[in-house]
Design a protein around this motif. Structure first.
Motif, PDB file in Angstrom:
ATOM      1  N   SER A 226      32.466  34.806  43.570  1.00 22.36           N
ATOM      2  CA  SER A 226      32.730  34.429  44.957  1.00 22.36           C
ATOM      3  C   SER A 226      31.418  34.295  45.706  1.00 22.36           C
ATOM      4  O   SER A 226      30.503  35.113  45.537  1.00 22.36           O
ATOM      5  CB  SER A 226      33.596  35.480  45.645  1.00 22.36           C
ATOM      6  OG  SER A 226      34.843  35.595  45.001  1.00 22.36           O
TER       7      SER A 226
ATOM      8  N   GLU B 168      45.101  32.886  38.219  1.00 22.40           N
ATOM      9  CA  GLU B 168      44.483  32.732  39.530  1.00 22.40           C
ATOM     10  C   GLU B 168      45.485  32.937  40.657  1.00 22.40           C
ATOM     11  O   GLU B 168      46.676  32.698  40.495  1.00 22.40           O
ATOM     12  CB  GLU B 168      43.836  31.343  39.642  1.00 22.40           C
ATOM     13  CG  GLU B 168      42.764  31.071  38.597  1.00 22.40           C
ATOM     14  CD  GLU B 168      42.196  29.665  38.712  1.00 22.40           C
ATOM     15  OE1 GLU B 168      42.312  29.070  39.803  1.00 22.40           O
ATOM     16  OE2 GLU B 168      41.656  29.146  37.711  1.00 22.40           O
TER      17      GLU B 168
ATOM     18  N   ILE C 154      37.095  42.108  39.062  1.00 23.48           N
ATOM     19  CA  ILE C 154      37.655  41.768  40.373  1.00 23.48           C
ATOM     20  C   ILE C 154      36.717  42.335  41.435  1.00 23.48           C
ATOM     21  O   ILE C 154      36.525  43.551  41.521  1.00 23.48           O
ATOM     22  CB  ILE C 154      39.065  42.341  40.568  1.00 23.48           C
ATOM     23  CG1 ILE C 154      40.020  41.838  39.478  1.00 23.48           C
ATOM     24  CG2 ILE C 154      39.610  41.956  41.941  1.00 23.48           C
ATOM     25  CD1 ILE C 154      41.427  42.401  39.592  1.00 23.48           C
TER      26      ILE C 154
ATOM     27  N   ARG D  18      41.886  36.651  43.659  1.00 21.30           N
ATOM     28  CA  ARG D  18      41.400  35.312  43.319  1.00 21.30           C
ATOM     29  C   ARG D  18      41.623  34.991  41.847  1.00 21.30           C
ATOM     30  O   ARG D  18      42.071  33.911  41.487  1.00 21.30           O
ATOM     31  CB  ARG D  18      39.915  35.226  43.659  1.00 21.30           C
ATOM     32  CG  ARG D  18      39.271  33.857  43.479  1.00 21.30           C
ATOM     33  CD  ARG D  18      37.926  33.858  44.166  1.00 21.30           C
ATOM     34  NE  ARG D  18      37.210  32.616  43.963  1.00 21.30           N
ATOM     35  CZ  ARG D  18      36.177  32.485  43.146  1.00 21.30           C
ATOM     36  NH1 ARG D  18      35.736  33.518  42.458  1.00 21.30           N
ATOM     37  NH2 ARG D  18      35.565  31.315  43.015  1.00 21.30           N
ATOM     38  N   GLN D  19      41.342  35.959  40.964  1.00 17.45           N
ATOM     39  CA  GLN D  19      41.587  35.784  39.532  1.00 17.45           C
ATOM     40  C   GLN D  19      41.595  37.149  38.849  1.00 17.45           C
ATOM     41  O   GLN D  19      40.795  38.021  39.180  1.00 17.45           O
ATOM     42  CB  GLN D  19      40.518  34.892  38.894  1.00 17.45           C
ATOM     43  CG  GLN D  19      40.786  34.576  37.416  1.00 17.45           C
ATOM     44  CD  GLN D  19      39.707  33.703  36.801  1.00 17.45           C
ATOM     45  OE1 GLN D  19      38.515  33.906  37.027  1.00 17.45           O
ATOM     46  NE2 GLN D  19      40.108  32.720  36.005  1.00 17.45           N
TER      47      GLN D  19
ATOM     48  N   ASP E 206      37.092  39.179  46.398  1.00 15.57           N
ATOM     49  CA  ASP E 206      38.151  38.360  45.789  1.00 15.57           C
ATOM     50  C   ASP E 206      39.542  38.771  46.259  1.00 15.57           C
ATOM     51  O   ASP E 206      40.537  38.213  45.801  1.00 15.57           O
ATOM     52  CB  ASP E 206      38.099  38.481  44.260  1.00 15.57           C
ATOM     53  CG  ASP E 206      36.823  37.901  43.680  1.00 15.57           C
ATOM     54  OD1 ASP E 206      36.214  37.037  44.338  1.00 15.57           O
ATOM     55  OD2 ASP E 206      36.432  38.297  42.562  1.00 15.57           O
TER      56      ASP E 206
END
Length: 247
Positions: free
Chosen positions: A176, A49, A77, A120-121, A81
């Motif tokens: 998200s 993350e 992704i 974000r990850q 993000d």
């Protein structure tokens, strides 16, 4: 020198040449191909993350500088993000349907384009590709979007990031949140609704005016009739009194 020693020396020379050739070939195979666009991560691990990805695009034009990079994000992704970390002065990030663009004032000729984003990850995968399209100030476009196939190195390879296995217990984050439109407590009427409302109000006003006019007409008519009746009665009484006086 004896024939025997001559043959030994000659054989040794051939062995040395063969060894040098083999070493050269091995080094050539082991050396990585020149990377024109590449990506690195501060935490190259699946499901990691808040990872910072660093992108470098090598300048190849002799007459123009970079103005924009368009990056296609891999599956897992989303454009939402991604946030911009670092970029050339004046460059800004803009989300697209499948990734993002980052660009701005043209860089000087020969200057590599470098930028960083925070993700974000990372997805749960062994490797992820970031297809990149580079645009120069003179309109030239370089596309580094090809993926390896059949064990052959493509001519214009996309930047690929190799990931380590996910940490124990790591799980994918929920998608998200997306911005949703909240209905206004007092919605603004549309043009059609406003026109309809205005027309309705006009009709109601007209009807009210007509009703008022009709009522006024009835009242006036009643007054006239009453006056006529009173006048007629007064005339009849006067005539009767005159007749009685003559008799």
């Amino acid at each position: 020198m004896s024939i025997y020693h001559h043959r030994v020396a000659r054989a040794g020379h051939h062995v040395a040449l063969a060894g040098a050739a083999a070493l050269t070939a091995t080094l050539a195979l082991a050396a990585p191909a020149a990377a024109h666009a590449e990506v690195e991560a501060d935490t190259p691990q699946a499901l990691a993350e808040n990872v910072t990805l660093s992108f470098v695009s090598e300048a190849e034009s002799d007459s123009a500088g970079f103005t924009e990079m368009r990056v296609v994000l891999p599956e897992g992704i989303a454009p939402g993000d991604v946030t911009l970390g670092e970029a050339p002065k004046g460059w800004k990030l803009k989300a697209t349907s499948d990734g993002y663009t980052v660009g701005g004032p043209a860089l000087k000729t020969g200057v590599d384009a470098e930028h960083k984003i925070k993700v974000r990850q990372l997805p749960d995968a062994k490797e992820v590709a970031f297809k990149t399209v580079e645009t120069y100030s003179d309109g030239e476009v370089s596309r580094w979007i090809e993926l390896p196939s059949g064990g052959e190195e493509p001519e214009q390879p996309a930047p690929i990031l190799t990931l380590k296995a996910a940490a124990p217990g790591a799980t994918p984050l929920s998608p998200s949140p997306t911005a949703s439109e909240t209905p206004s407590p007092t919605p603004t009427p549309s043009v059609t609704e406003s026109a309809t409302t205005a027309a309705g109000a006009g009709t109601e006003n007209t009807a009210a005016e007509e009703d008022e006019g009709s009522s006024a007409g009835v009242i006036i008519g009643g007054v006239v009739v009453a006056l006529l009746v009173l006048g007629g009665g007064a005339w009849w009484l006067a005539k009767r009194r005159t007749a009685s006086s003559h008799n």
